[in-house]
Design a protein around this motif. Structure first.
Motif, PDB file in Angstrom:
ATOM      1  N   ALA A 127     -71.715  42.744  82.412  1.00 56.15           N
ATOM      2  CA  ALA A 127     -72.384  41.396  82.121  1.00 56.15           C
ATOM      3  C   ALA A 127     -73.478  40.906  82.797  1.00 56.15           C
ATOM      4  O   ALA A 127     -74.365  40.436  82.476  1.00 56.15           O
ATOM      5  N   LYS A 128     -73.358  41.212  84.090  1.00 57.25           N
ATOM      6  CA  LYS A 128     -74.572  40.508  85.135  1.00 57.25           C
ATOM      7  C   LYS A 128     -75.219  41.693  85.609  1.00 57.25           C
ATOM      8  O   LYS A 128     -76.021  41.609  86.551  1.00 57.25           O
ATOM      9  N   ASN A 129     -74.948  43.023  85.155  1.00 56.49           N
ATOM     10  CA  ASN A 129     -75.942  44.206  85.554  1.00 56.49           C
ATOM     11  C   ASN A 129     -75.706  44.319  86.955  1.00 56.49           C
ATOM     12  O   ASN A 129     -76.801  44.693  87.828  1.00 56.49           O
ATOM     13  N   THR A 130     -74.536  44.323  87.506  1.00 57.36           N
ATOM     14  CA  THR A 130     -74.379  44.344  88.857  1.00 57.36           C
ATOM     15  C   THR A 130     -73.104  45.220  89.417  1.00 57.36           C
ATOM     16  O   THR A 130     -72.065  45.252  88.664  1.00 57.36           O
ATOM     17  N   VAL A 131     -73.296  46.030  90.451  1.00 51.49           N
ATOM     18  CA  VAL A 131     -72.242  46.881  91.241  1.00 51.49           C
ATOM     19  C   VAL A 131     -71.931  46.155  92.488  1.00 51.49           C
ATOM     20  O   VAL A 131     -73.104  45.885  93.101  1.00 51.49           O
ATOM     21  N   TYR A 132     -70.750  46.305  92.913  1.00 53.19           N
ATOM     22  CA  TYR A 132     -70.435  45.811  94.255  1.00 53.19           C
ATOM     23  C   TYR A 132     -69.642  46.833  94.989  1.00 53.19           C
ATOM     24  O   TYR A 132     -69.146  47.857  94.610  1.00 53.19           O
TER      25      TYR A 132
END
Length: 128
Positions: free
Chosen positions: A75-80
């Protein structure tokens, strides 16, 4: 072209933690596998961790298993990349990369040549 922007690197003492983030500009981010690579001075870029488009398939290299955790928020287009119990040998520039496939190509033997888009990198330095 997809833009990937990493953040969260820094200097930390051995045993400490850092959390890296990689924000993607592409709206179809959720359809692609993502990975973290790292490159230490004088060494080749190496695969660290990868995650499939839904997060149901995850890979790590042996040296970070149990210490690093890869995750994603589509949903945030983010990978951690959560990095705990850091060691001096973890010192490197860390890069996120986007695969053209939904699953990590090559699993935990993924090569950098199989990823299409790269971030600019973020420096992680672990002092002893």
């Amino acid at each position: 072209q997809v833009q990937l922007v990493e953040s969260g690197g820094g200097l930390v003492q051995a045993g400490g933690s850092l959390r890296l983030s990689c924000a993607a500009s592409l709206r179809t981010f959720s359809s692609n596998a993502m990975a973290w690579f790292r490159q230490a001075p004088g060494k080749e870029r190496e695969f660290v961790a990868g995650i499939s488009w839904t997060g149901d398939s995850i890979y790590y290299i042996d040296s970070v298993k149990g210490r690093f955790t890869i995750s994603r928020d589509n949903a945030k287009n983010t990978v951690y990349l959560q990095m705990d119990s850091l060691k001096p040998e973890d010192t490197a520039v860390y890069y996120c990369a986007r695969a053209p496939t939904s699953y990590v190509p090559g699993g935990n033997r993924a090569g950098s040549g199989r990823f299409d888009d790269w971030g600019q990198g973020t420096q992680v330095t672990v002092s002893s």
